[in-house]
Design a protein around this motif. Structure first.
Motif, PDB file in Angstrom:
ATOM      1  N   LYS A  12      38.534  38.858  39.019  1.00  0.00           N
ATOM      2  CA  LYS A  12      38.251  38.092  37.807  1.00  0.00           C
ATOM      3  C   LYS A  12      36.919  38.569  37.252  1.00  0.00           C
ATOM      4  O   LYS A  12      36.000  38.806  38.016  1.00  0.00           O
ATOM      5  CB  LYS A  12      38.161  36.593  38.115  1.00  0.00           C
ATOM      6  CG  LYS A  12      39.412  36.008  38.728  1.00  0.00           C
ATOM      7  CD  LYS A  12      40.419  35.690  37.686  1.00  0.00           C
ATOM      8  CE  LYS A  12      41.622  35.018  38.351  1.00  0.00           C
ATOM      9  NZ  LYS A  12      42.630  34.642  37.465  1.00  0.00           N
ATOM     10  N   PRO A  13      36.733  38.737  35.986  1.00  0.00           N
ATOM     11  CA  PRO A  13      37.755  38.580  34.969  1.00  0.00           C
ATOM     12  C   PRO A  13      38.735  39.742  35.026  1.00  0.00           C
ATOM     13  O   PRO A  13      38.433  40.804  35.568  1.00  0.00           O
ATOM     14  CB  PRO A  13      36.967  38.599  33.658  1.00  0.00           C
ATOM     15  CG  PRO A  13      35.803  39.485  33.948  1.00  0.00           C
ATOM     16  CD  PRO A  13      35.474  39.207  35.404  1.00  0.00           C
ATOM     17  N   GLY A  14      39.884  39.553  34.437  1.00  0.00           N
ATOM     18  CA  GLY A  14      40.884  40.618  34.379  1.00  0.00           C
ATOM     19  C   GLY A  14      40.461  41.704  33.401  1.00  0.00           C
ATOM     20  O   GLY A  14      39.526  41.537  32.607  1.00  0.00           O
ATOM     21  N   SER A  16      41.739  42.733  30.745  1.00  0.00           N
ATOM     22  CA  SER A  16      41.907  42.443  29.316  1.00  0.00           C
ATOM     23  C   SER A  16      40.595  41.976  28.688  1.00  0.00           C
ATOM     24  O   SER A  16      40.395  42.113  27.480  1.00  0.00           O
ATOM     25  CB  SER A  16      42.984  41.378  29.105  1.00  0.00           C
ATOM     26  OG  SER A  16      42.605  40.146  29.692  1.00  0.00           O
ATOM     27  N   LYS A  17      39.692  41.444  29.487  1.00  0.00           N
ATOM     28  CA  LYS A  17      38.399  40.979  28.982  1.00  0.00           C
ATOM     29  C   LYS A  17      37.460  42.144  28.673  1.00  0.00           C
ATOM     30  O   LYS A  17      36.378  41.939  28.141  1.00  0.00           O
ATOM     31  CB  LYS A  17      37.728  40.045  29.999  1.00  0.00           C
ATOM     32  CG  LYS A  17      38.547  38.818  30.330  1.00  0.00           C
ATOM     33  CD  LYS A  17      38.714  37.909  29.145  1.00  0.00           C
ATOM     34  CE  LYS A  17      39.444  36.652  29.561  1.00  0.00           C
ATOM     35  NZ  LYS A  17      40.045  35.953  28.464  1.00  0.00           N
ATOM     36  N   HIS A  28      34.389  48.112  36.676  1.00  0.00           N
ATOM     37  CA  HIS A  28      35.397  47.209  37.228  1.00  0.00           C
ATOM     38  C   HIS A  28      36.347  47.981  38.154  1.00  0.00           C
ATOM     39  O   HIS A  28      36.629  47.554  39.276  1.00  0.00           O
ATOM     40  CB  HIS A  28      36.162  46.604  36.041  1.00  0.00           C
ATOM     41  CG  HIS A  28      37.015  45.433  36.348  1.00  0.00           C
ATOM     42  ND1 HIS A  28      36.520  44.172  36.540  1.00  0.00           N
ATOM     43  CD2 HIS A  28      38.369  45.326  36.467  1.00  0.00           C
ATOM     44  CE1 HIS A  28      37.520  43.330  36.764  1.00  0.00           C
ATOM     45  NE2 HIS A  28      38.651  44.006  36.732  1.00  0.00           N
ATOM     46  N   GLY A  57      46.743  38.088  30.883  1.00  0.00           N
ATOM     47  CA  GLY A  57      45.667  38.419  29.953  1.00  0.00           C
ATOM     48  C   GLY A  57      45.976  39.646  29.119  1.00  0.00           C
ATOM     49  O   GLY A  57      45.723  39.679  27.910  1.00  0.00           O
TER      50      GLY A  57
END
Length: 93
Positions: A12-14, A16-17, A28, A57
């Motif tokens: 987290k976050p995925g 898509s962020k 990431h 997401g």
């Protein structure tokens, strides 16, 4: 061998962020690769497949953004010591 819940690394976050942040996406991905690098013995890296299954997401963002994120994620995974092909990273339903 089968994949079980212990073999899945969720972060987290995925991804898509990270739209519009290729450097952040790289960091990431490096974190994920680092985690599996210490989990999988180094003599098995080249034969261990790595799958990236993006979920909810990623489904909520425009397809152009999905494609861009997957392009950068795939590029990073190709540089890893693990077994990876483009088809191994995708948005799942």
């Amino acid at each position: 061998p089968m994949i079980d819940e212990d073999d899945i690394e969720k972060v987290k976050p995925g991804i898509s962020k990270l739209v519009g942040d290729p450097e952040g996406l790289g960091e990431h991905m490096d974190k994920l690769i680092g985690t599996i690098s210490v989990t999988i013995p180094s003599d098995h890296h080249a034969s261990t497949p790595v799958l990236l299954w993006a979920t909810a997401g990623m489904r909520t963002i425009p397809e152009d953004d999905q494609s861009t994120i997957l392009f950068f994620a795939r590029s990073r995974l190709k540089q890893s010591p693990f077994l990876f092909r483009d088809s191994m990273a995708r948005v799942i339903s």
